[in-house]
Design an enzyme around this catalytic site. Structure first.
Site, mmCIF file in Angstrom:
data_model
loop_
_atom_site.group_PDB
_atom_site.id
_atom_site.type_symbol
_atom_site.label_atom_id
_atom_site.label_comp_id
_atom_site.label_asym_id
_atom_site.label_seq_id
_atom_site.Cartn_x
_atom_site.Cartn_y
_atom_site.Cartn_z
ATOM 1 N N GLU A 131 -2.414 25.654 -56.451
ATOM 2 C CA GLU A 131 -3.447 25.934 -57.459
ATOM 3 C C GLU A 131 -3.172 25.307 -58.822
ATOM 4 O OE1 GLU A 131 -3.925 30.203 -57.466
ATOM 5 O OE2 GLU A 131 -4.723 30.223 -55.426
ATOM 6 N N ASN A 172 -1.743 22.870 -52.114
ATOM 7 C CA ASN A 172 -2.615 23.932 -51.611
ATOM 8 C C ASN A 172 -3.514 24.460 -52.730
ATOM 9 O OD1 ASN A 172 -3.111 25.834 -49.341
ATOM 10 N ND2 ASN A 172 -2.233 27.399 -50.687
ATOM 11 N N HIS A 208 -10.970 30.689 -49.165
ATOM 12 C CA HIS A 208 -11.396 32.049 -49.568
ATOM 13 C C HIS A 208 -12.898 31.987 -49.856
ATOM 14 C CE1 HIS A 208 -7.395 33.640 -49.540
ATOM 15 N NE2 HIS A 208 -6.966 32.685 -50.340
ATOM 16 N N GLU A 238 -5.681 29.800 -45.838
ATOM 17 C CA GLU A 238 -5.803 31.201 -46.289
ATOM 18 C C GLU A 238 -7.203 31.742 -46.011
ATOM 19 O OE1 GLU A 238 -4.445 31.768 -50.331
ATOM 20 O OE2 GLU A 238 -2.800 30.340 -50.111
ATOM 21 N N ASP A 240 -10.453 33.610 -45.428
ATOM 22 C CA ASP A 240 -11.118 34.911 -45.305
ATOM 23 C C ASP A 240 -12.519 34.765 -45.892
ATOM 24 O OD1 ASP A 240 -10.530 35.114 -48.097
ATOM 25 O OD2 ASP A 240 -8.972 36.623 -47.782
#
Ligand code: XIL
Length: 317
Positions: A131, A172, A208, A238, A240
């Site tokens: 990030e 990432n 996400h 990741e 979701d």
């Protein structure tokens, strides 16, 4: 077949999930976590982060991370190691320290070298930098950027590569799964690292997402292609897909579609190596505590019952 078995049959390396130490006291949870038909890969959700591993300068604490690394090893699951350099979950000695370029670089290199050496041979990949970008594609004003400048990125990757030449090294981030300023920023990070003659192996697309506004399969696939054109692999790291609560049948049906399209984008991309969900059950998802009023983001509900999303993933594999 389960999710991992189906993913491997499609030529992927794994389908996996994040987990975290507190959940491991729940035996029903652990039984499913250990199910290698669904999960061929594990990511520690918190226990390899800087504040856990190096809470005091040059004092390293690997107990929590090792619990998860050992669980994965016992199950024969791959480990994605997460993460080395990030602006968040830093101890106060880092965020409140008085640093110069030279002293912060030395502290960063010391952390990376110790952690990568400790887990050498255990990790399929490391998220080396996490990030680093703002939404407009500019660099986030983290302590790393403001003290060291953009060179902290190639230096972090070079330090990790020196400690373990065999582990895959990833950048990432989130909101880099579709074209736009932030994805352009991520492409530029890959090019920056390569321009230093330093190895970068992959870009991690966090994934996400929000039910009903998940980027389309074709948009995700074309963005993956832009990364892989630079010679790196990609992974969804990741995943979701959250909704505004309460969950309804219509939202669950849309969530199934959104999971399916996202996983299908990875399946269709040769150098997309695998998909990781950010925990498998709504019971332990990070979403409700982070996004007020939202939740139900995982493929299993809080009672460990498979949601329509599970079938959506499986049909994409
Ligand atoms: C989250 C964890 O799941 C939470 O338990 C923790 O409180 C905050 O961090 N992007 C990342 C992950 O790269 O490390 C974050 O994990 C979720 C967003």
């Amino acid at each position: 077949a389960g999710l991992n078995t189906a993913a491997v049959a499609k030529g992927k390396l794994y389908f996996g999930t994040a987990t975290d130490n507190p959940e491991l006291t729940d035996t029903a949870y652990v039984t499913q976590l250990n199910n290698t038909d669904d999960f061929g890969q594990i990511t520690p959700g918190n226990s390899q982060k800087w504040d856990t591993i190096e809470p005091t300068q040059n004092t390293f604490s690997y107990t929590k991370g090792d619990v998860i690394a050992n669980l994965a090893k016992a199950n024969g699951q791959k480990l994605r190691c997460h993460n080395l350099v990030w602006h968040s979950q830093l101890p106060s000695w880092v965020t409140s320290g008085t640093w110069t370029n030279a002293t912060l670089l030395a502290a960063m290199k010391n952390h990376i070298t110790n952690v990568v050496t400790h887990y050498k041979g255990d990790c399929y990949a490391w998220d080396v930098v996490n990030e680093a970008l703002n939404e407009d594609g500019s660099y986030r004003e983290s302590i790393w950027y403001t003290t060291i400048g953009p060179a902290y990125l190639p230096i972090a990757f070079a330090t990790a590569a020196a400690a373990d030449p065999n582990v895959k090294l990833y950048y990432n981030d989130y909101n880099i799964e579709y074209s736009g300023s932030k994805a352009t920023g991520a492409l530029n990070i890959v090019k920056l690292i390569q321009s230093y003659g330093v190895k970068i192996d992959g870009v991690g697309l966090q994934g996400h997402f929000i039910v009903g506004s998940t980027p389309s399969q074709s948009s995700q696939a074309s963005t993956m292609a832009a990364y892989t054109a630079l010679g790196v692999e990609v992974a969804i790291t990741e995943l979701d897909i959250r909704m505004t609560l309460p969950s309804t049948d219509a939202l669950l049906a849309q969530q199934k579609t959104d999971y399916s399209g996202t996983v299908a984008a990875c399946v269709a991309t040769k150098n997309c190596v695998g998909v990781t969900i950010w925990d498998w059950t709504d019971k332990y998802s990070w979403v409700p505590s982070t996004f007020s009023g939202q939740g139900a983001a995982c493929p299993w509900d809080e009672n460990y019952v498979k949601k329509p999303a599970y079938t959506g993933i499986l049909t994409a594999l």
